[in-house]
Design an enzyme around this catalytic site. Structure first.
Site, PDB file in Angstrom:
ATOM      1  CD1 TRP A  43      40.493  36.239  29.018  1.00  0.00           C
ATOM      2  CD2 TRP A  43      41.555  34.328  30.256  1.00  0.00           C
ATOM      3  NE1 TRP A  43      41.965  36.625  29.744  1.00  0.00           N
ATOM      4  CE2 TRP A  43      42.323  36.082  30.615  1.00  0.00           C
ATOM      5  CE3 TRP A  43      42.425  33.446  30.866  1.00  0.00           C
ATOM      6  CZ2 TRP A  43      43.069  36.203  31.404  1.00  0.00           C
ATOM      7  CZ3 TRP A  43      43.698  33.772  31.840  1.00  0.00           C
ATOM      8  CH2 TRP A  43      43.383  35.466  32.113  1.00  0.00           C
ATOM      9  CD  GLU A  73      37.109  46.829  34.777  1.00  0.00           C
ATOM     10  OE1 GLU A  73      37.361  45.383  34.890  1.00  0.00           O
ATOM     11  OE2 GLU A  73      36.696  47.169  35.976  1.00  0.00           O
ATOM     12  CE  LYS A 107      30.758  40.423  34.687  1.00  0.00           C
ATOM     13  NZ  LYS A 107      30.882  41.878  35.170  1.00  0.00           N
ATOM     14  CE  LYS A 120      34.917  48.835  37.507  1.00  0.00           C
ATOM     15  NZ  LYS A 120      34.241  47.644  38.047  1.00  0.00           N
ATOM     16  NE  ARG A 150      32.605  30.811  30.744  1.00  0.00           N
ATOM     17  CZ  ARG A 150      32.749  30.661  32.014  1.00  0.00           C
ATOM     18  NH1 ARG A 150      31.389  31.440  32.575  1.00  0.00           N
ATOM     19  NH2 ARG A 150      33.476  29.499  32.652  1.00  0.00           N
ATOM     20  CG  ASN A 163      36.558  27.345  31.040  1.00  0.00           C
ATOM     21  OD1 ASN A 163      35.535  27.305  31.987  1.00  0.00           O
ATOM     22  ND2 ASN A 163      36.954  27.843  31.500  1.00  0.00           N
ATOM     23  N   GLY A 164      39.223  25.862  31.446  1.00  0.00           N
ATOM     24  CA  GLY A 164      40.118  25.579  32.213  1.00  0.00           C
ATOM     25  C   GLY A 164      41.684  24.622  32.535  1.00  0.00           C
ATOM     26  CB  CYS A 210      37.705  28.732  27.753  1.00  0.00           C
ATOM     27  SG  CYS A 210      39.091  29.058  27.695  1.00  0.00           S
ATOM     28  CG  HIS A 226      52.638  59.240  54.408  1.00  0.00           C
ATOM     29  ND1 HIS A 226      53.336  59.439  55.316  1.00  0.00           N
ATOM     30  CD2 HIS A 226      50.853  58.810  54.580  1.00  0.00           C
ATOM     31  CE1 HIS A 226      52.474  59.727  56.259  1.00  0.00           C
ATOM     32  NE2 HIS A 226      51.262  59.419  56.392  1.00  0.00           N
ATOM     33  CD  GLU A 281      34.892  48.721  41.554  1.00  0.00           C
ATOM     34  OE1 GLU A 281      35.809  48.599  42.506  1.00  0.00           O
ATOM     35  OE2 GLU A 281      34.292  48.631  40.768  1.00  0.00           O
TER      36      GLU A 281
HETATM   37  C1  F6R Z   1      36.507  44.550  37.443  1.00  0.00           C
HETATM   38  C2  F6R Z   1      36.033  43.363  37.338  1.00  0.00           C
HETATM   39  C3  F6R Z   1      36.987  41.770  38.300  1.00  0.00           C
HETATM   40  C4  F6R Z   1      35.560  40.820  39.239  1.00  0.00           C
HETATM   41  C5  F6R Z   1      36.758  39.506  39.803  1.00  0.00           C
HETATM   42  C6  F6R Z   1      36.270  39.032  40.391  1.00  0.00           C
HETATM   43  O1  F6R Z   1      35.845  45.329  36.981  1.00  0.00           O
HETATM   44  O2  F6R Z   1      34.589  42.885  37.300  1.00  0.00           O
HETATM   45  O3  F6R Z   1      37.695  41.914  39.176  1.00  0.00           O
HETATM   46  O4  F6R Z   1      34.720  41.975  39.918  1.00  0.00           O
HETATM   47  O5  F6R Z   1      37.431  39.114  38.375  1.00  0.00           O
HETATM   48  O6  F6R Z   1      35.101  37.970  39.763  1.00  0.00           O
HETATM   49  P1  F6R Z   1      33.818  38.274  40.014  1.00  0.00           P
HETATM   50  O7  F6R Z   1      33.254  38.719  41.412  1.00  0.00           O
HETATM   51  O8  F6R Z   1      32.971  37.575  39.917  1.00  0.00           O
HETATM   52  O9  F6R Z   1      34.466  36.548  41.935  1.00  0.00           O
END
Ligand code: F6R
Length: 612
Positions: free
Chosen positions: A73, A492, A607, A489, A27, A99-100, A2, A508, A485
């Site tokens: 969010w 998501e 984010k 990507k 956010r 936010n929280g 949020c 396996h 990774e």
């Molecule tokens: C994936 C992504 C998330 C963050 C995760 C940790 O693209 O962005 O998986 O990596 O939420 O976020 P931070 O690095 O801000 O602690």
């Protein structure tokens, strides 16, 4: 998650709030709202993105020089107009953004229900604004005192801003667990979850600490107290961020801009920290705790998502180069599994945002057990950066696209410096190998630049696979985390199911999935497991799978076997993750765009994950 924003001063608040919400949309973006004071209280809320709110508000009265705004969010209650913030008190005199998570909201709500209050929404936030008004009326006290008393009853995390129709020249803001920054202008104040809505108005900011609340009145000095009522002298800092870094700079999406920024962001993460000509690495955070690092019985790396993947690369780097045992843990597991930690442990916390709730809780736990905490964060001044004993910023610049790209490569770049410096200092790394790696590290930005030139080719491959339902990503050694990774990507942002696997593990289980429909991305650059990965490719081919291989320039063997190849420049395998990941970022980006997905704001994500 949020995003919250507030303004009080002489300007019209609405344009400032809406622009601020757009900046904070990373956010959370399932609903948004604003409240404005102009004699009366105006409250506009809408399910959906900030653009939907501004379209809805376009023919409404938005006058007012005081206001608060929120982009949500959802945690408690589905995303809809009613659950959107701001939330009003029963009399509608107070509004609040949050936010929280208020963890004990159900108990507080029950008490208020027993006293005859009726709630409109399913949120924990509405409970808080009801509680504040209840106290305000019962105690007949000031708004700030009611907020303070209410917060003493609350368990959980909050960044809040409260506005009152009866107190129109004042905002009250408070924080615990979720971030909150106050911008100080001339006869005006700004409040926001981070500095991005504030930067174009003022560079002078104060970051609230946990359990502090601020009374914000234009023309008066900022007043900050703890919720136990101790006075705090505001610590005013100057923002280092530049406005142009927050814009798309001609790219269609922030994610594409950020992928393309990597030559610069990796260079910035190395800048001033190493000199290949003299063989020197200078990292203040490591130097300060050098003895601790070198005597550490082990290093524990914690993080979430992409940052956890960077941590895995860190494990390979530190164990290989510095021979110090490393464990990598999901912060969310670590914090709840009663881990064994002692004063000889070093915990490296990796976080782009520096606000991830699980990572924060993990470091607090490790700190309470005496471990030394080292942070690798991107956002300067973020909570995690402030909670650690020492650290190194990644200096990647603001990352706005929800899918992390340039933060990952900058995290790995910093981890490479740490591994190299530790290996050099404890003598596990020969001088010649150390020098060779330093020189190669220096070439990484240029090599990433080269890889970015494969963009049209990656786009062509994306076109062929954009409609498949599953993807498999395989890698070995340093590039196993890159496989994870790459898969993250893709899933998501394109919503295609994807799995990353260590290539040898395929036999396996996952090999059962392979048929003509299954594209398999294999990171097959020249490295110590090259022969083995060639065998893995053959195993996939034998079952009809389609191979998209990331290969080292000039590799004829895999070119013959694979259906599609993307060439990258040769690089020592220890440093290769910063290079091999780039085509995978581009692949997921193009597939997502071709599927019509919202790349910068994928569904259900945010984010900054400030809830557990
Ligand atoms: C994936 C992504 C998330 C963050 C995760 C940790 O693209 O962005 O998986 O990596 O939420 O976020 P931070 O690095 O801000 O602690």
């Amino acid at each position: 998650m949020c995003g919250i924003v507030g303004y009080i001063g002489e300007k019209q608040a609405y344009p400032i709030l809406i622009k601020g919400l757009q900046r904070l949309e990373y956010r959370g973006y399932d609903s948004a709202g604003v409240a404005l004071l102009d004699g009366g209280m105006k409250l506009y809320k809408r399910k959906g993105k900030v653009s939907e709110l501004s379209a809805y508000v376009s023919d409404k009265d938005t006058s007012g020089t005081v206001g608060i705004g929120h982009t949500r969010w959802a945690t408690h209650g589905v995303p809809n107009d009613i659950n959107a913030h701001p939330h009003s008190s029963p009399s509608k005199e107070l509004v609040l953004i949050h936010n929280g998570i208020i963890e004990n909201y159900a108990t507080i709500k029950e008490g208020l229900l027993n006293r005859g209050y009726q709630f409109l929404s399913d949120t924990d936030t509405e409970v808080l604004v009801f509680l504040i008004e209840d106290i305000l009326k019962k105690e007949n006290c000031s708004l700030e005192e009611a907020v303070r008393l209410a917060l003493n009853e609350v368990i959980g995390a909050y960044a809040i801003v409260v506005m009152s129709k009866n107190d129109p020249k004042k905002l009250v803001a408070a924080k615990k667990g979720s971030p909150l920054v106050i911008g100080i202008g001339e006869d005006e104040y700004f409040v926001a979850s981070d500095a991005t809505p504030i930067i174009e108005h003022t560079k002078n900011v104060v970051y609230l600490e946990d359990e502090e609340f601020a009374v914000i009145e234009p023309g008066k000095k900022l007043s900050i107290r703890t919720i136990k009522n101790a006075e705090i002298t505001p610590y005013i800092q100057e923002l280092q961020m530049e406005l142009e870094n927050l814009e798309k700079g001609g790219y269609e999406h922030f994610m594409l801009k950020e992928i393309n920024e990597q030559p610069r962001s990796i260079r910035d993460s190395l800048r001033g920290r190493m000199d290949p000509s003299t063989g020197q690495i200078k990292m203040a955070g490591i130097d300060e705790f050098e003895k601790k690092f070198l005597n550490a019985e082990r290093i524990i790396i914690v993080g979430c998502g992409t940052s956890w993947h960077a941590g895995l690369v860190g494990e390979y780097l530190i164990e290989e180069l510095a021979r110090i045992p490393v464990e990598v843990e999901y912060a969310s597991e670590f914090r709840y599994r009663n881990p064994i930690i002692n004063e000889n442990d070093i915990v490296i916390a990796i976080s782009q945002s520096g606000e991830t709730a699980d990572t924060l809780a993990a470091i607090k736990l490790a700190k309470s057990k005496g471990a030394t905490i080292f942070g690798i964060c991107n956002v300067v001044g973020s909570t995690i950066a402030r909670e650690t004993h020492a650290g190194a910023y990644t200096h990647a610049g603001p990352e706005i696209g929800v899918a992390s790209t340039k933060a990952f490569t900058a995290q790995v770049s910093v981890l490479s410096l740490i591994a190299l410096t530790l290996g050099h200092k404890n003598g596990t790394l020969s001088e010649s190998r150390y020098r060779q790696l330093l020189e190669e590290l220096d070439t990484v930005p240029d090599k990433v630049e080269e890889v970015l030139k494969t963009n049209p080719q990656v786009k062509g491959i994306s076109q062929l696979f954009k409609d498949v339902r599953n993807f498999l990503y395989l890698g070995r050694g340093f590039n196993f985390p890159v496989a994870l990774e790459g898969a993250l990507k893709l899933k998501e942002i394109s919503y295609i199911h994807a799995e990353g696997y260590p290539a040898a593990e395929m036999k396996h289980g996952p090999i059962a999935l392979i048929d003509e429909e299954m594209p398999v991305v294999v990171i097959a650059n020249k490295n110590t497991s090259y022969e083995k990965i060639v065998s893995n490719i053959q195993e996939v081919k034998a079952r009809g799978g389609k191979i998209i291989a990331i290969i080292t320039d000039g590799d004829k063997e895999v070119t013959k076997l694979a259906d599609y190849t993307i060439s990258i420049p040769a690089i020592d395998e220890a440093l290769s993750p910063m290079i091999t990941v780039v085509p995978l970022q581009l692949l997921s980006y193009h597939i997502a765009v071709m599927r019509g997905a919202n790349v910068d704001q994928p569904r259900n994500l945010a984010k900054s994950v400030t809830v557990e």
